[in-house]
Write an enzyme that holds these catalytic residues in place. Structure first.
Site, PDB file in Angstrom:
ATOM      1  N   SER A  74       0.794  -1.237   0.000  1.00  0.00           N
ATOM      2  CA  SER A  74       0.000   0.000   0.000  1.00  0.00           C
ATOM      3  C   SER A  74       0.825   1.285   0.000  1.00  0.00           C
ATOM      4  O   SER A  74       0.258   2.366  -0.147  1.00  0.00           O
ATOM      5  CB  SER A  74      -0.946   0.018   1.196  1.00  0.00           C
ATOM      6  OG  SER A  74      -2.025  -0.821   0.913  1.00  0.00           O
TER       7      SER A  74
ATOM      8  N   LYS B 122       0.276   3.448  -2.915  1.00  0.00           N
ATOM      9  CA  LYS B 122      -0.912   4.311  -3.028  1.00  0.00           C
ATOM     10  C   LYS B 122      -0.553   5.804  -2.982  1.00  0.00           C
ATOM     11  O   LYS B 122      -1.262   6.643  -3.532  1.00  0.00           O
ATOM     12  CB  LYS B 122      -1.920   3.948  -1.928  1.00  0.00           C
ATOM     13  CG  LYS B 122      -2.507   2.558  -2.162  1.00  0.00           C
ATOM     14  CD  LYS B 122      -3.330   2.001  -1.013  1.00  0.00           C
ATOM     15  CE  LYS B 122      -3.816   0.597  -1.389  1.00  0.00           C
ATOM     16  NZ  LYS B 122      -4.383  -0.186  -0.315  1.00  0.00           N
TER      17      LYS B 122
ATOM     18  N   TYR C 227      -4.062  -2.654 -10.174  1.00  0.00           N
ATOM     19  CA  TYR C 227      -3.971  -2.482  -8.716  1.00  0.00           C
ATOM     20  C   TYR C 227      -3.080  -3.570  -8.093  1.00  0.00           C
ATOM     21  O   TYR C 227      -2.205  -3.275  -7.276  1.00  0.00           O
ATOM     22  CB  TYR C 227      -5.383  -2.484  -8.106  1.00  0.00           C
ATOM     23  CG  TYR C 227      -5.350  -2.466  -6.599  1.00  0.00           C
ATOM     24  CD1 TYR C 227      -5.057  -1.292  -5.919  1.00  0.00           C
ATOM     25  CD2 TYR C 227      -5.556  -3.621  -5.860  1.00  0.00           C
ATOM     26  CE1 TYR C 227      -4.973  -1.271  -4.531  1.00  0.00           C
ATOM     27  CE2 TYR C 227      -5.486  -3.621  -4.475  1.00  0.00           C
ATOM     28  CZ  TYR C 227      -5.195  -2.439  -3.820  1.00  0.00           C
ATOM     29  OH  TYR C 227      -5.099  -2.434  -2.456  1.00  0.00           O
TER      30      TYR C 227
ATOM     31  N   TYR D  97      -4.045   3.052   8.112  1.00  0.00           N
ATOM     32  CA  TYR D  97      -5.303   2.334   8.307  1.00  0.00           C
ATOM     33  C   TYR D  97      -6.053   2.971   9.483  1.00  0.00           C
ATOM     34  O   TYR D  97      -6.007   4.187   9.662  1.00  0.00           O
ATOM     35  CB  TYR D  97      -5.058   0.825   8.532  1.00  0.00           C
ATOM     36  CG  TYR D  97      -4.072   0.231   7.554  1.00  0.00           C
ATOM     37  CD1 TYR D  97      -4.362   0.201   6.190  1.00  0.00           C
ATOM     38  CD2 TYR D  97      -2.851  -0.284   7.961  1.00  0.00           C
ATOM     39  CE1 TYR D  97      -3.460  -0.344   5.275  1.00  0.00           C
ATOM     40  CE2 TYR D  97      -1.952  -0.835   7.056  1.00  0.00           C
ATOM     41  CZ  TYR D  97      -2.265  -0.849   5.718  1.00  0.00           C
ATOM     42  OH  TYR D  97      -1.372  -1.368   4.823  1.00  0.00           O
TER      43      TYR D  97
ATOM     44  N   VAL E 286       1.252  -3.742   3.894  1.00  0.00           N
ATOM     45  CA  VAL E 286       1.271  -5.029   4.605  1.00  0.00           C
ATOM     46  C   VAL E 286       2.527  -5.857   4.323  1.00  0.00           C
ATOM     47  O   VAL E 286       2.735  -6.889   4.944  1.00  0.00           O
ATOM     48  CB  VAL E 286       0.000  -5.878   4.332  1.00  0.00           C
ATOM     49  CG1 VAL E 286      -1.235  -5.222   4.899  1.00  0.00           C
ATOM     50  CG2 VAL E 286      -0.159  -6.201   2.858  1.00  0.00           C
TER      51      VAL E 286
HETATM   52  N1  GLU Z   1      -2.328  -5.497  -1.962  1.00  0.00           N
HETATM   53  C1  GLU Z   1      -2.864  -5.410  -0.641  1.00  0.00           C
HETATM   54  C2  GLU Z   1      -4.360  -5.574  -0.686  1.00  0.00           C
HETATM   55  O1  GLU Z   1      -4.976  -4.953  -1.486  1.00  0.00           O
HETATM   56  C3  GLU Z   1      -2.477  -4.084  -0.062  1.00  0.00           C
HETATM   57  C4  GLU Z   1      -2.833  -4.002   1.366  1.00  0.00           C
HETATM   58  C5  GLU Z   1      -1.985  -3.027   2.132  1.00  0.00           C
HETATM   59  O2  GLU Z   1      -0.772  -2.992   2.038  1.00  0.00           O
HETATM   60  O3  GLU Z   1      -2.637  -2.267   2.862  1.00  0.00           O
HETATM   61  O4  GLU Z   1      -4.925  -6.332   0.024  1.00  0.00           O
END
Ligand code: GLU
Length: 308
Positions: free
Chosen positions: A65, A68, A192, A244, A262
């Site tokens: 993430s 992002k 994605y 988060y 993650v």
């Molecule tokens: N590729 C992971 C998902 O979409 C990213 C989650 C993350 O790092 O927050 O579940």
């Protein structure tokens, strides 16, 4: 900052040493489950061009993430503030892959740093081009920002994400039902999953994020990547939404804009000072790197870099 940065980093490493290996490696993406939980890396790149790294700072890991932040940057450059008609700017208080709020809020995700919001951002980047071109654009941007052509998608992680990506597929279909995804869901998810599966080292990640610490311009290449106002806003979103539903806790303990993934990586920005990347795969119960967060807390305390 009375001490040299290298001494501070040595102190941080010493302070977290006994905790290395704690936390739980993400296993809902099978390809991530095999990572050695004892890995720990840190890299700090200052706006003056000084770099201090320690541990496994040169080993590529799955940025997940953290990607992002960079896709948000590209989407804002592409369509500007109109993006905010499709995505909010508020923390969620729910898990990163939660679907519950989306129904109440008519398919408009709370922010661009949770999965639903990032999927909309990816949809924006897909407009007018195919999935191949879109992932190439994202990888090229990261290579350019990291000043390193070796940045690439880890195809095995991307495949593993696709195979276990039902929740992300649900989010995308749900938002398409509300008209907030314009492209084909398969195309959006393909990009994605690949963007999340990009592998980078702490050193590359800190270099790539440096423009956010320097009012939108890269202090080394002198390129204006985004305007100063835009850099400030991306940092504001990282501060309020980057961890988060523990974003408030990260602000409380660390006091820096940051984004975790993650894979155990965190990119943190000390405005006007430095970009910092840490990596330690063991996660806390919310999904943030446990030792990475502790290291940033110590670093912030020892440098006085908290924005508060
Ligand atoms: N590729 C992971 C998902 O979409 C990213 C989650 C993350 O790092 O927050 O579940």
């Amino acid at each position: 900052m009375p001490q040299e940065l290298s001494e501070i980093v040595a102190d941080v490493c010493r302070d977290v040493k006994d905790r290395i290996g704690s936390g739980r490696v993400a296993d809902y993406i099978p390809a991530l489950a095999n990572i050695d939980p004892r890995k720990f890396g840190i890299s700090i790149m200052t706006c003056d061009g000084e770099t201090v790294s320690a541990g496994d700072a040169d080993e590529p890991f799955s940025i997940q993430s953290v990607s992002k932040v960079f896709t948000l940057t590209l989407a804002l450059e592409r369509i500007g503030p109109v993006l905010w008609s499709r995505i909010g700017r508020e923390p969620t208080g729910s898990a990163f892959n939660s679907i519950v709020q989306l129904e109440h809020e008519a398919g408009i995700p709370r922010n661009p740093l949770i999965n639903a919001g990032a999927i909309v951002v990816t949809d924006v980047l897909l407009e007018g081009q195919g999935p191949r071109q879109t992932i190439d654009e994202i990888v090229s941007f990261l290579r350019h920002r990291a000043d390193d052509v070796s940045v690439a998608v880890d195809a095995e992680v991307a495949r593993s994400e696709r195979e276990t990506g039902d929740r992300n597929a649900s989010l995308a279909h749900f938002m398409r039902g509300f008209g907030n995804i314009k492209g084909e869901v398969d195309d959006v998810l393909s990009v994605y999953f690949q963007q999340c599966a990009i592998a980078m080292s702490c050193r590359q990640l800190a270099r790539a994020g440096l423009f956010l610490a320097h009012a939108g311009s890269d202090p080394l290449s002198k390129e204006q990547v985004v305007s100063e106002a835009r850099a400030r806003r991306i940092n504001a979103i990282m501060m309020s939404c980057g961890h988060y539903d523990a974003s408030g806790d990260f602000a409380f303990h660390v006091g820096l804009p940051g984004k975790s993934g993650v894979g155990g990586g965190i990119l943190a920005i000390a405005p006007r000072r430095a970009a910092i990347a840490v990596w330690s795969p063991g996660l806390n119960e919310v999904g943030n790197s446990l030792v990475g967060s502790l290291a940033l807390e110590r670093l912030s305390a020892l440098t006085g870099w908290s924005v508060f």
